[in-house]
Design a protein around this motif. Structure first.
Motif, PDB file in Angstrom:
ATOM      1  N   ASN A 103      -0.048 -19.711 -16.013  1.00  0.00           N
ATOM      2  CA  ASN A 103      -0.568 -18.657 -16.148  1.00  0.00           C
ATOM      3  C   ASN A 103      -0.065 -17.743 -14.984  1.00  0.00           C
ATOM      4  N   VAL A 104       1.075 -17.255 -14.883  1.00  0.00           N
ATOM      5  CA  VAL A 104       1.229 -16.220 -13.705  1.00  0.00           C
ATOM      6  C   VAL A 104       0.835 -15.018 -13.288  1.00  0.00           C
ATOM      7  N   THR A 105       0.012 -14.508 -14.473  1.00  0.00           N
ATOM      8  CA  THR A 105      -0.744 -13.313 -14.340  1.00  0.00           C
ATOM      9  C   THR A 105      -1.277 -13.123 -12.823  1.00  0.00           C
ATOM     10  N   ASN A 106      -0.874 -12.039 -12.252  1.00  0.00           N
ATOM     11  CA  ASN A 106      -1.310 -11.462 -10.996  1.00  0.00           C
ATOM     12  C   ASN A 106      -0.977 -12.459  -9.707  1.00  0.00           C
ATOM     13  N   MET A 107       0.001 -13.352  -9.933  1.00  0.00           N
ATOM     14  CA  MET A 107       0.516 -14.418  -8.776  1.00  0.00           C
ATOM     15  C   MET A 107       1.786 -13.901  -8.692  1.00  0.00           C
ATOM     16  N   LEU A 108       2.361 -14.651  -7.666  1.00  0.00           N
ATOM     17  CA  LEU A 108       3.467 -14.594  -7.206  1.00  0.00           C
ATOM     18  C   LEU A 108       4.709 -14.117  -8.079  1.00  0.00           C
ATOM     19  N   PRO A 109       5.029 -15.035  -9.262  1.00  0.00           N
ATOM     20  CA  PRO A 109       6.041 -14.474  -9.902  1.00  0.00           C
ATOM     21  C   PRO A 109       6.321 -13.032 -10.647  1.00  0.00           C
ATOM     22  N   GLU A 110       4.762 -12.365 -10.698  1.00  0.00           N
ATOM     23  CA  GLU A 110       4.760 -10.996 -11.143  1.00  0.00           C
ATOM     24  C   GLU A 110       5.068 -10.125 -10.040  1.00  0.00           C
ATOM     25  N   ALA A 111       4.961 -10.383  -8.554  1.00  0.00           N
ATOM     26  CA  ALA A 111       4.804  -9.532  -7.679  1.00  0.00           C
ATOM     27  C   ALA A 111       6.149  -8.456  -7.301  1.00  0.00           C
ATOM     28  N   HIS A 112       5.905  -7.368  -6.792  1.00  0.00           N
ATOM     29  CA  HIS A 112       7.142  -6.600  -6.580  1.00  0.00           C
ATOM     30  C   HIS A 112       7.387  -6.844  -5.162  1.00  0.00           C
ATOM     31  N   PHE A 113       6.032  -7.084  -4.295  1.00  0.00           N
ATOM     32  CA  PHE A 113       6.367  -7.358  -2.847  1.00  0.00           C
ATOM     33  C   PHE A 113       5.250  -8.797  -2.474  1.00  0.00           C
TER      34      PHE A 113
ATOM     35  N   GLY B 299      10.110 -24.911 -17.620  1.00  0.00           N
ATOM     36  CA  GLY B 299      11.789 -25.072 -17.644  1.00  0.00           C
ATOM     37  C   GLY B 299      12.366 -23.716 -18.226  1.00  0.00           C
ATOM     38  N   VAL B 300      11.532 -22.653 -18.686  1.00  0.00           N
ATOM     39  CA  VAL B 300      11.909 -21.441 -19.010  1.00  0.00           C
ATOM     40  C   VAL B 300      12.292 -20.299 -17.952  1.00  0.00           C
ATOM     41  N   PRO B 301      13.462 -20.055 -17.765  1.00  0.00           N
ATOM     42  CA  PRO B 301      13.724 -18.888 -16.984  1.00  0.00           C
ATOM     43  C   PRO B 301      12.967 -17.418 -17.178  1.00  0.00           C
ATOM     44  N   VAL B 302      12.165 -17.086 -16.056  1.00  0.00           N
ATOM     45  CA  VAL B 302      11.224 -15.856 -16.197  1.00  0.00           C
ATOM     46  C   VAL B 302      11.884 -14.694 -15.149  1.00  0.00           C
ATOM     47  N   PRO B 303      12.309 -13.924 -15.574  1.00  0.00           N
ATOM     48  CA  PRO B 303      12.783 -12.887 -14.358  1.00  0.00           C
ATOM     49  C   PRO B 303      11.452 -12.351 -13.834  1.00  0.00           C
ATOM     50  N   SER B 304      11.711 -12.163 -12.398  1.00  0.00           N
ATOM     51  CA  SER B 304      10.741 -11.602 -11.452  1.00  0.00           C
ATOM     52  C   SER B 304      10.926 -10.311 -11.094  1.00  0.00           C
ATOM     53  N   PRO B 305       9.982  -9.489 -10.856  1.00  0.00           N
ATOM     54  CA  PRO B 305      10.506  -8.087 -10.412  1.00  0.00           C
ATOM     55  C   PRO B 305      10.630  -8.051  -8.844  1.00  0.00           C
ATOM     56  N   LEU B 306      10.370  -9.155  -8.214  1.00  0.00           N
ATOM     57  CA  LEU B 306      10.227  -9.176  -6.599  1.00  0.00           C
ATOM     58  C   LEU B 306      11.432  -8.399  -5.992  1.00  0.00           C
TER      59      LEU B 306
ATOM     60  N   SER C 279       0.695  -1.296  -0.240  1.00  0.00           N
ATOM     61  CA  SER C 279      -0.067  -0.122   0.114  1.00  0.00           C
ATOM     62  C   SER C 279       0.734   1.174   0.166  1.00  0.00           C
ATOM     63  N   ILE C 280       1.965   1.281   0.325  1.00  0.00           N
ATOM     64  CA  ILE C 280       2.928   2.440   0.458  1.00  0.00           C
ATOM     65  C   ILE C 280       3.662   2.668  -0.891  1.00  0.00           C
ATOM     66  N   VAL C 281       3.877   1.539  -1.719  1.00  0.00           N
ATOM     67  CA  VAL C 281       4.348   1.961  -2.838  1.00  0.00           C
ATOM     68  C   VAL C 281       3.611   2.028  -4.133  1.00  0.00           C
ATOM     69  N   ASP C 282       3.112   3.102  -4.785  1.00  0.00           N
ATOM     70  CA  ASP C 282       2.107   3.073  -5.855  1.00  0.00           C
ATOM     71  C   ASP C 282       2.897   2.227  -7.125  1.00  0.00           C
ATOM     72  N   GLU C 283       1.866   1.856  -7.799  1.00  0.00           N
ATOM     73  CA  GLU C 283       2.321   1.261  -9.030  1.00  0.00           C
ATOM     74  C   GLU C 283       3.062  -0.089  -8.841  1.00  0.00           C
ATOM     75  N   SER C 284       2.807  -0.533  -7.755  1.00  0.00           N
ATOM     76  CA  SER C 284       3.695  -1.867  -7.476  1.00  0.00           C
ATOM     77  C   SER C 284       2.576  -2.918  -7.309  1.00  0.00           C
ATOM     78  N   ARG C 285       2.850  -4.338  -7.470  1.00  0.00           N
ATOM     79  CA  ARG C 285       2.081  -5.183  -7.479  1.00  0.00           C
ATOM     80  C   ARG C 285       2.371  -6.053  -6.193  1.00  0.00           C
ATOM     81  N   TYR C 286       1.454  -6.539  -5.491  1.00  0.00           N
ATOM     82  CA  TYR C 286       1.323  -7.080  -4.308  1.00  0.00           C
ATOM     83  C   TYR C 286       0.649  -8.428  -4.060  1.00  0.00           C
TER      84      TYR C 286
END
Length: 372
Positions: free
Chosen positions: A93-103, A133-140, A55-62
Motif C-alpha cells: 500500500n504505497v499511499t502517502n509513501m515514497l513512490p507517490e511523492a513529488h519530492f 512485479g508491476v511497474p507503477v510510474p512515480s511522480p518523483l 513547502s515551496i511547491v503547493d499541491e505537491s506531495r513530500y
C-alpha cells in the motif's frame, strides 16, 4: 516568471546562513528534475533546508525519512496489503509513501540495505516502482539524499552514489559574521510558494535554454582533461549535466548557457572523493581558459561588426560610407588584438586560424568600401 524563483531563492538565503550554494543547487535540481546529495556532519541544516522542497511547491506531495541499518522496505514503500496477501499477492500500500511523492528527503541514505536498495535505485533513476512485479510510474521529480560521510569501496553503494547528479559538501557556517548573525536571529521568515503547474512550466522553459556548440566543445575539452587524470565520468553523466547547465542559466534569466555556468560541473563530474579537488581545478582551468575566452569574445564582436557592415552595404544610406569606414576601423582594432595575442601564444593554432579568417573578411569589406 523567473522573478518568482529568484524571490524564493533570495528568501531562502535569508532563512539559511552561508548556504547560498546549496540553495541554488536545490532550485537547479527542481528545474532540471535531477537529484541532490548533501554530505556533511550533523547539525548543518541539511534536513531543514531539504524539507523546504515540499513547502515551496503547493499541491505537491513530500516524503521524508531517516534510514538506519535496520530499516525495512515498509518504511519507504508501504506495508503489504493484508487483503492481497490472503490471495498470495505481495502488493504494498504505497499511499502517502515514497513512490507517490513529488519530492523526497532521505537522511542517512547510505544506510540503505539490500532489501531497500534495488527498489530505491529504480525509483530514483527510472521514476518507477515495481509493486508485486508491476511497474507503477512515480511522480518523483527531485530526491535529496544526505549522509554524514562518503561511501567506502566495497559497500555496494556505488550505483546509489551515482544516481545523485549534484553532490555538495555541507559544513558548519564558515563566515564569523554569518555565524553571529545566525545566533542573534530570532525572526520568523516566510518563503513564497509556487504551484506544481508553475514548476512544470518553469521546467519546460528551462529545457529550452540553448547550449551552443562553443559550450559543447568546452565540455569535450573538460572530458579529455579529466580522462588524462584518470577521472572518467560516464557519458550519461555528461549528458545529464546539460540539464543542470540549462537550469542554472534559466535561473539567472539567460536564454543561453555561458562559460560561468560550467563552474557547477565541479559538483557533477567526479566519482570518488579523492578526485573531487582535481576535477574542480580542471573544470575551472578549462572553462575559464583565458585564450578560449578571448577567442569567444573577439569572434562574437567581429561577427557582429561584419553583419552590421553587410546590412549597411545593402541599404546604402547617405551615411553608409562613413559608417562602413567606422566598422572597418573597429574590425581592424579587433584584428590587431588577435594578432598580439597570437604573438604571445604562438602554440595556440586556433588563434592563427582566427587571425587568418579575420584578415580575409577585412580585405573583402575593405574592397567593398573602396568600390562603394
Amino acid at each position: 516568471m523567473v522573478k518568482r524563483l529568484q524571490i524564493i531563492q533570495q528568501q531562502l538565503n535569508e532563512c539559511f546562513y552561508d548556504r547560498e550554494e546549496e540553495i541554488e543547487a536545490l532550485l537547479i535540481a527542481l528545474l532540471s528534475k535531477q537529484h541532490v546529495l548533501f554530505i556533511g556532519p550533523a547539525g548543518t541544516g541539511k534536513s531543514v533546508l531539504s524539507s523546504m522542497l515540499g513547502s515551496i511547491v503547493d499541491e505537491s506531495r513530500y516524503f521524508q525519512h531517516l534510514l538506519t541499518p535496520f530499516s525495512t522496505p515498509e518504511e519507504l514503500f508501504g506495508v503489504l496489503s493484508l487483503k492481497d496477501l490472503e490471495q498470495g499477492i505481495y502488493r504494498r500500500n504505497v499511499t502517502n509513501m515514497l513512490p507517490e511523492a513529488h519530492f523526497a528527503f532521505i537522511d542517512e541514505i547510505f544506510k540503505a540495505n539490500s532489501a531497500i536498495l534495488n527498489s530505491l535505485l529504480t525509483l530514483i533513476n527510472e521514476r518507477v516502482y515495481y509493486n508485486n512485479g508491476v511497474p507503477v510510474p512515480s511522480p518523483l521529480l527531485t530526491m535529496v539524499g544526505s549522509s554524514n560521510e562518503y561511501i567506502e569501496e566495497g559497500e555496494g553503494l556505488e550505483a546509489l552514489f551515482d544516481r545523485f547528479l549534484l553532490r555538495y559538501e555541507v559544513d558548519y557556517i564558515r563566515d564569523e559574521d554569518s555565524f553571529i548573525s545566525m545566533l542573534k536571529d530570532q525572526t520568523d521568515k516566510t518563503v513564497s510558494k509556487m504551484s506544481l503547474e508553475e514548476l512544470y512550466e518553469h521546467q519546460e522553459r528551462a529545457a529550452q535554454i540553448v547550449v551552443s556548440d562553443g559550450i559543447l566543445k568546452i565540455i569535450a575539452k573538460i572530458r579529455k582533461a579529466l580522462q588524462d587524470e584518470g577521472i572518467r565520468p560516464s557519458d550519461r553523466r555528461f549528458k545529464q549535466s546539460l540539464s543542470i547547465l540549462k537550469a542554472k542559466a534559466y535561473l539567472a534569466e539567460r536564454t543561453e548557457v555561458v562559460r560561468e555556468d560550467l563552474a557547477i560541473m565541479a559538483n557533477v563530474l567526479w566519482e570518488t572523493i579523492d578526485q573531487k579537488n582535481t576535477a574542480k581545478e580542471i573544470i575551472h582551468e578549462v572553462a575559464f581558459d583565458t585564450v578560449d575566452a578571448f577567442i569567444h569574445r573577439t569572434t562574437t564582436e567581429f561577427e557582429m561588426i561584419m553583419m552590421t557592415a553587410q546590412t549597411t552595404l545593402l541599404h546604402r544610406t547617405p551615411l553608409a560610407k562613413t559608417e562602413l569606414s567606422q566598422l572597418l576601423l573597429q574590425g581592424k582594432t579587433l584584428f590587431m588584438e588577435v594578432q598580439n595575442m597570437n604573438r604571445q601564444m604562438p602554440n595556440r593554432p586556433e588563434l592563427q586560424s582566427l587571425k587568418t579568417e579575420m584578415h580575409k573578411q577585412l580585405l573583402r569589406i575593405t574592397s567593398d568600401v573602396i568600390g562603394f
